[in-house]
Design a protein around this motif. Structure first.
Motif, PDB file in Angstrom:
ATOM      1  N   GLN A 371       0.830  -1.201   0.000  1.00 58.13           N
ATOM      2  CA  GLN A 371       0.000   0.000   0.000  1.00 58.13           C
ATOM      3  C   GLN A 371       0.869   1.259   0.000  1.00 58.13           C
ATOM      4  OE1 GLN A 371      -2.826   0.141   3.183  1.00 58.13           O
ATOM      5  NE2 GLN A 371      -3.564   2.194   2.661  1.00 58.13           N
ATOM      6  N   PHE A 372       1.994   1.211   0.704  1.00 57.89           N
ATOM      7  CA  PHE A 372       2.896   2.356   0.749  1.00 57.89           C
ATOM      8  C   PHE A 372       3.492   2.634  -0.631  1.00 57.89           C
ATOM      9  CE2 PHE A 372       7.198   4.104   1.447  1.00 57.89           C
ATOM     10  CZ  PHE A 372       6.859   5.286   2.108  1.00 57.89           C
ATOM     11  N   LEU A 373       3.868   1.592  -1.357  1.00 51.95           N
ATOM     12  CA  LEU A 373       4.407   1.779  -2.698  1.00 51.95           C
ATOM     13  C   LEU A 373       3.346   2.303  -3.653  1.00 51.95           C
ATOM     14  CD1 LEU A 373       6.650  -1.398  -3.062  1.00 51.95           C
ATOM     15  CD2 LEU A 373       7.410   0.973  -2.906  1.00 51.95           C
ATOM     16  N   GLU A 374       2.132   1.823  -3.521  1.00 49.81           N
ATOM     17  CA  GLU A 374       1.049   2.331  -4.357  1.00 49.81           C
ATOM     18  C   GLU A 374       0.820   3.809  -4.108  1.00 49.81           C
ATOM     19  OE1 GLU A 374      -1.981   2.161  -7.205  1.00 49.81           O
ATOM     20  OE2 GLU A 374      -0.448   0.672  -6.669  1.00 49.81           O
ATOM     21  N   GLU A 375       0.862   4.221  -2.853  1.00 43.77           N
ATOM     22  CA  GLU A 375       0.705   5.632  -2.522  1.00 43.77           C
ATOM     23  C   GLU A 375       1.894   6.451  -3.011  1.00 43.77           C
ATOM     24  OE1 GLU A 375      -0.211   8.424   1.419  1.00 43.77           O
ATOM     25  OE2 GLU A 375       0.152   6.258   1.633  1.00 43.77           O
ATOM     26  N   SER A 376       3.082   5.850  -3.012  1.00 37.60           N
ATOM     27  CA  SER A 376       4.270   6.571  -3.463  1.00 37.60           C
ATOM     28  C   SER A 376       4.256   6.794  -4.971  1.00 37.60           C
ATOM     29  CB  SER A 376       5.540   5.797  -3.075  1.00 37.60           C
ATOM     30  OG  SER A 376       5.603   5.610  -1.681  1.00 37.60           O
ATOM     31  N   LEU A 377       3.738   5.824  -5.719  1.00 35.02           N
ATOM     32  CA  LEU A 377       3.746   5.926  -7.174  1.00 35.02           C
ATOM     33  C   LEU A 377       2.526   6.661  -7.722  1.00 35.02           C
ATOM     34  CD1 LEU A 377       4.962   2.323  -8.110  1.00 35.02           C
ATOM     35  CD2 LEU A 377       6.312   4.420  -8.105  1.00 35.02           C
ATOM     36  N   GLY A 379      -0.115   8.247  -5.526  1.00 31.34           N
ATOM     37  CA  GLY A 379      -0.824   9.122  -4.612  1.00 31.34           C
ATOM     38  C   GLY A 379      -0.591  10.602  -4.886  1.00 31.34           C
ATOM     39  N   SER A 380      -1.403  11.419  -4.226  1.00 34.15           N
ATOM     40  CA  SER A 380      -1.268  12.870  -4.293  1.00 34.15           C
ATOM     41  C   SER A 380      -1.800  13.459  -2.997  1.00 34.15           C
ATOM     42  CB  SER A 380      -2.030  13.450  -5.494  1.00 34.15           C
ATOM     43  OG  SER A 380      -3.415  13.190  -5.373  1.00 34.15           O
ATOM     44  N   GLY A 381      -1.289  14.629  -2.649  1.00 38.03           N
ATOM     45  CA  GLY A 381      -1.730  15.289  -1.440  1.00 38.03           C
ATOM     46  C   GLY A 381      -1.134  14.671  -0.188  1.00 38.03           C
ATOM     47  N   ALA A 382      -1.542  15.221   0.955  1.00 37.40           N
ATOM     48  CA  ALA A 382      -1.033  14.753   2.246  1.00 37.40           C
ATOM     49  C   ALA A 382      -1.751  13.497   2.687  1.00 37.40           C
ATOM     50  CB  ALA A 382      -1.180  15.843   3.291  1.00 37.40           C
ATOM     51  N   SER A 383      -1.106  12.736   3.565  1.00 37.13           N
ATOM     52  CA  SER A 383      -1.692  11.519   4.125  1.00 37.13           C
ATOM     53  C   SER A 383      -1.059  11.288   5.485  1.00 37.13           C
ATOM     54  CB  SER A 383      -1.451  10.324   3.199  1.00 37.13           C
ATOM     55  OG  SER A 383      -0.077  10.010   3.121  1.00 37.13           O
ATOM     56  N   ALA A 384      -1.391  10.141   6.086  1.00 32.01           N
ATOM     57  CA  ALA A 384      -0.827   9.833   7.397  1.00 32.01           C
ATOM     58  C   ALA A 384       0.675   9.636   7.322  1.00 32.01           C
ATOM     59  CB  ALA A 384      -1.500   8.577   7.957  1.00 32.01           C
ATOM     60  N   ARG A 385       1.192   9.228   6.161  1.00 33.45           N
ATOM     61  CA  ARG A 385       2.626   8.991   6.012  1.00 33.45           C
ATOM     62  C   ARG A 385       3.347  10.174   5.363  1.00 33.45           C
ATOM     63  NH1 ARG A 385       0.599   3.935   4.054  1.00 33.45           N
ATOM     64  NH2 ARG A 385       1.000   2.188   5.480  1.00 33.45           N
ATOM     65  N   PHE A 386       2.731  10.782   4.360  1.00 37.75           N
ATOM     66  CA  PHE A 386       3.398  11.783   3.544  1.00 37.75           C
ATOM     67  C   PHE A 386       3.034  13.199   3.979  1.00 37.75           C
ATOM     68  CE2 PHE A 386       3.920   8.185   0.731  1.00 37.75           C
ATOM     69  CZ  PHE A 386       5.158   8.428   0.130  1.00 37.75           C
ATOM     70  N   VAL A 387       4.079  14.036   4.061  1.00 35.18           N
ATOM     71  CA  VAL A 387       3.913  15.473   4.283  1.00 35.18           C
ATOM     72  C   VAL A 387       3.984  16.128   2.911  1.00 35.18           C
ATOM     73  CG1 VAL A 387       4.862  17.535   5.372  1.00 35.18           C
ATOM     74  CG2 VAL A 387       4.961  15.328   6.562  1.00 35.18           C
ATOM     75  N   ARG A 403       1.438  16.363  -6.189  1.00 35.52           N
ATOM     76  CA  ARG A 403       2.112  15.084  -5.902  1.00 35.52           C
ATOM     77  C   ARG A 403       3.319  15.236  -5.006  1.00 35.52           C
ATOM     78  NH1 ARG A 403       2.279  10.238  -7.588  1.00 35.52           N
ATOM     79  NH2 ARG A 403       4.557  10.302  -7.680  1.00 35.52           N
ATOM     80  N   ASN A 404       3.923  16.408  -4.975  1.00 34.83           N
ATOM     81  CA  ASN A 404       5.156  16.588  -4.221  1.00 34.83           C
ATOM     82  C   ASN A 404       4.917  16.343  -2.740  1.00 34.83           C
ATOM     83  OD1 ASN A 404       6.280  17.267  -6.626  1.00 34.83           O
ATOM     84  ND2 ASN A 404       6.494  19.449  -6.177  1.00 34.83           N
ATOM     85  N   ALA A 405       5.645  15.384  -2.176  1.00 41.96           N
ATOM     86  CA  ALA A 405       5.476  15.030  -0.765  1.00 41.96           C
ATOM     87  C   ALA A 405       6.679  14.227  -0.311  1.00 41.96           C
ATOM     88  CB  ALA A 405       4.184  14.231  -0.548  1.00 41.96           C
ATOM     89  N   MET A 406       6.839  14.082   1.010  1.00 43.93           N
ATOM     90  CA  MET A 406       7.973  13.365   1.575  1.00 43.93           C
ATOM     91  C   MET A 406       7.523  12.595   2.807  1.00 43.93           C
ATOM     92  SD  MET A 406      11.669  14.930   2.726  1.00 43.93           S
ATOM     93  CE  MET A 406      12.950  13.888   3.441  1.00 43.93           C
ATOM     94  N   ALA A 407       8.065  11.400   2.960  1.00 46.59           N
ATOM     95  CA  ALA A 407       7.771  10.557   4.118  1.00 46.59           C
ATOM     96  C   ALA A 407       9.076  10.039   4.698  1.00 46.59           C
ATOM     97  CB  ALA A 407       6.866   9.389   3.726  1.00 46.59           C
ATOM     98  N   ILE A 408       9.116   9.910   6.005  1.00 45.57           N
ATOM     99  CA  ILE A 408      10.282   9.363   6.697  1.00 45.57           C
ATOM    100  C   ILE A 408       9.858   8.087   7.401  1.00 45.57           C
ATOM    101  CG2 ILE A 408      11.994   9.749   8.507  1.00 45.57           C
ATOM    102  CD1 ILE A 408      11.926  12.685   7.850  1.00 45.57           C
ATOM    103  N   THR A 409      10.438   6.970   6.988  1.00 51.01           N
ATOM    104  CA  THR A 409      10.124   5.686   7.595  1.00 51.01           C
ATOM    105  C   THR A 409      11.265   5.274   8.525  1.00 51.01           C
ATOM    106  OG1 THR A 409      11.181   4.309   5.895  1.00 51.01           O
ATOM    107  CG2 THR A 409       8.954   5.112   5.444  1.00 51.01           C
TER     108      THR A 409
END
Length: 505
Positions: A371-377, A379-387, A403-409
């Motif tokens: 699901q994380f990879l699907e959101e990375s490829l 997705g758009s906008g903010a989410s629980a993982r991506f700023v 689409r521009n966003a960043m997540a730290i795992t």
């Protein structure tokens, strides 16, 4: 005895470093005699390039008639004399190359690879086993015609890299395997045993130790080149040149013809470089072979991958094709020069790209990676993982701000980027970047935006997330600093044996 000093014990002998001489354990080898032809061929290639450059300059300046008149006035006799001088220079270059070949040799010893060269200025290079980063086989156009190649050995830092060739293709593969075997033995503390690499091997193009995982078919390569912008610019240039010839004069079409030739050359070069790209899982990493006229084989060790990018050009969205490239520690020189050597998959399906991502990165640091990879490829906008980038960034990035966003795992920083021409996902491992940087230009400061960069020694993957809200960028910087420090403290490294078990190599 009287008058002589007395000693209660014999003085200890000082250890003597192994001398770089032709000892009994050093069996020296010379390269193929075809190596000496390279100097003469390079001379003629230089002459051809100069002639083409003069002709192109004359065409662009409109002095073609003057050049033709000069050649006519020169006369046939002088043309033959010039050709004779060039032939003599070619012979002298060949003789010099033969003398240089006579003094050039190498040996595989217990301590590493030794290389000698030079006639007047002698050079003796010793490359230790623990300094070797990668061993690859390359075949330039002439070498491929002669069924020969060169073994390129990269050292740590790239300062003492070696090119061993020309050798027969079988000898290149045998020498590569012998170097890799000796390197692994030396790194594991085992006695180094030098195998007989001069014996021809069976299955040179696909050794049993290499498992195929990807191959670029000619059909997919042709389609990807057919819908590329280079072909479109060539068609436009051709149409413009024809229109100028019909309605104006032929000289007016020369600039467009030059643009057309440039587009054709770029298409042919890209086609030849990507032709028959094949990826294998080898004993020491991911091995990529490609090339039509000149074949290049490179090996990417998985433990030295710092960052991975998967991106999709806009004209490939209908086919859902992607490109996967990496930043590797041993390819700093190529990355600084903007080389395409870091591209692993030039045209791949989504499944192939994601499978190769798992080959290099065993853990994305999330509970539900699919699901994380699907959101990375996608997705758009903010989410629980991506700023995500704020709405104010649309003034600076009107096509990609959603689409521009960043997540730290737990294991990596993941950057999502979009634009008019392509969209991408970039994964930067926490324990591989050098420093963090927060920067903002005058317009960005006015809009309350900032850019966060994960600085690396050299990279072919863009590791900067742009146009974030200033408060978000600061929070991400401190979070990345904290998580990165924890990751470095843990120092979890996947061994090559664990990698073999995970990917089945």
């Amino acid at each position: 005895m009287e008058g002589q000093p007395m000693a209660s014990a014999a003085a200890p002998e000082l250890p003597i470093a192994p001398a770089l001489t032709e000892g009994e354990d050093a069996q020296w080898h010379r390269f193929a005699k075809a190596t000496m032809l390279g100097a003469a061929l390079r001379l003629w290639a230089f002459v051809v390039v100069i002639a083409v450059a003069i002709g192109q300059q004359s065409l662009s300046d409109g002095d073609f008639d003057d050049l033709r008149d000069f050649l006519v006035q020169l006369g046939i006799a002088w043309l033959w004399r010039i050709l004779g001088i060039l032939a003599g220079l070619g012979i002298l270059a060949t003789i010099g190359a033969a003398i240089s070949w006579r003094f050039k040799k190498f040996a595989i010893t217990q301590e590493g690879i030794q290389f000698k060269s030079g006639v007047f200025v002698k050079k003796h290079l010793h490359l230790r086993w623990d300094r070797i980063q990668s061993v690859d086989v390359t075949q330039q156009f002439l070498a491929r015609l002669l069924k020969m190649g060169t073994v390129k050995v990269e050292s740590a830092g790239g300062g003492d890299s070696l090119e061993l060739g020309l050798l027969t293709r079988d000898q290149c593969e045998g020498l590569r395997q012998a170097i890799l075997t000796a390197e692994n033995q030396a790194r594991s503390g085992e006695p180094v045993r030098i195998s007989n690499w001069e014996t021809p091997l069976e299955g040179v193009l696909a050794p049993a130790s290499e498992q195929p995982i990807y191959r670029l078919t000619p059909k997919r390569l042709l389609v990807s080149m057919f819908i590329s912008p280079s072909l479109l610019s060539g068609i436009v240039s051709l149409a413009g040149a024809i229109a100028l010839v019909v309605f104006e004069s032929g000289a007016a079409a020369i600039p467009l013809i030059l643009v057309l030739l440039g587009s054709i050359w770029s298409i042919i070069k890209a086609f030849a470089n990507k032709w028959d790209t094949s990826v294998f899982l080898a004993s020491n990493g991911v091995r990529v072979r490609a090339g039509l006229f000149s074949t290049t084989a490179t090996t990417t060790p998985p433990g030295r991958v710092h960052a991975v990018e998967i991106y999709q050009p806009a004209w490939w969205r209908r086919f859902d094709w992607w490109v996967l490239q990496v930043t590797v520690a041993s390819s700093a020189t190529e990355a600084e020069e903007g080389s395409e050597s870091s591209t692993i998959l030039p045209v791949a399906t989504r499944e192939e790209a994601l499978r190769m991502l798992w080959v290099f990165i065993p853990d994305l640091g999330v509970e539900d990676p699919d699901q994380f990879l699907e959101e990375s490829l996608e997705g758009s906008g903010a989410s629980a993982r991506f700023v995500a980038a704020p709405r104010e960034s649309r003034f600076l990035d009107p096509f990609g701000h959603k689409r521009n966003a960043m997540a730290i795992t737990r294991t990596a920083a993941v950057m999502r980027w979009g634009g008019l021409w392509r969209r991408s996902m970039r994964v930067v491992l926490h324990d591989h970047y050098q420093s963090l940087e927060l920067n903002a230009g005058p317009i960005e400061r006015h809009l309350g935006l900032a850019n966060l960069s994960l600085r690396m020694v050299a990279t072919s993957v863009d590791t900067e997330q742009t146009h974030l809200r200033l408060a978000d960028a600061r929070a991400l910087l401190w979070e990345e600093s904290r998580v990165g420090a924890e990751r470095r403290k843990v120092a979890e490294k996947e061994s090559i044996e664990s990698w073999h078990a995970r990917v089945g190599a």
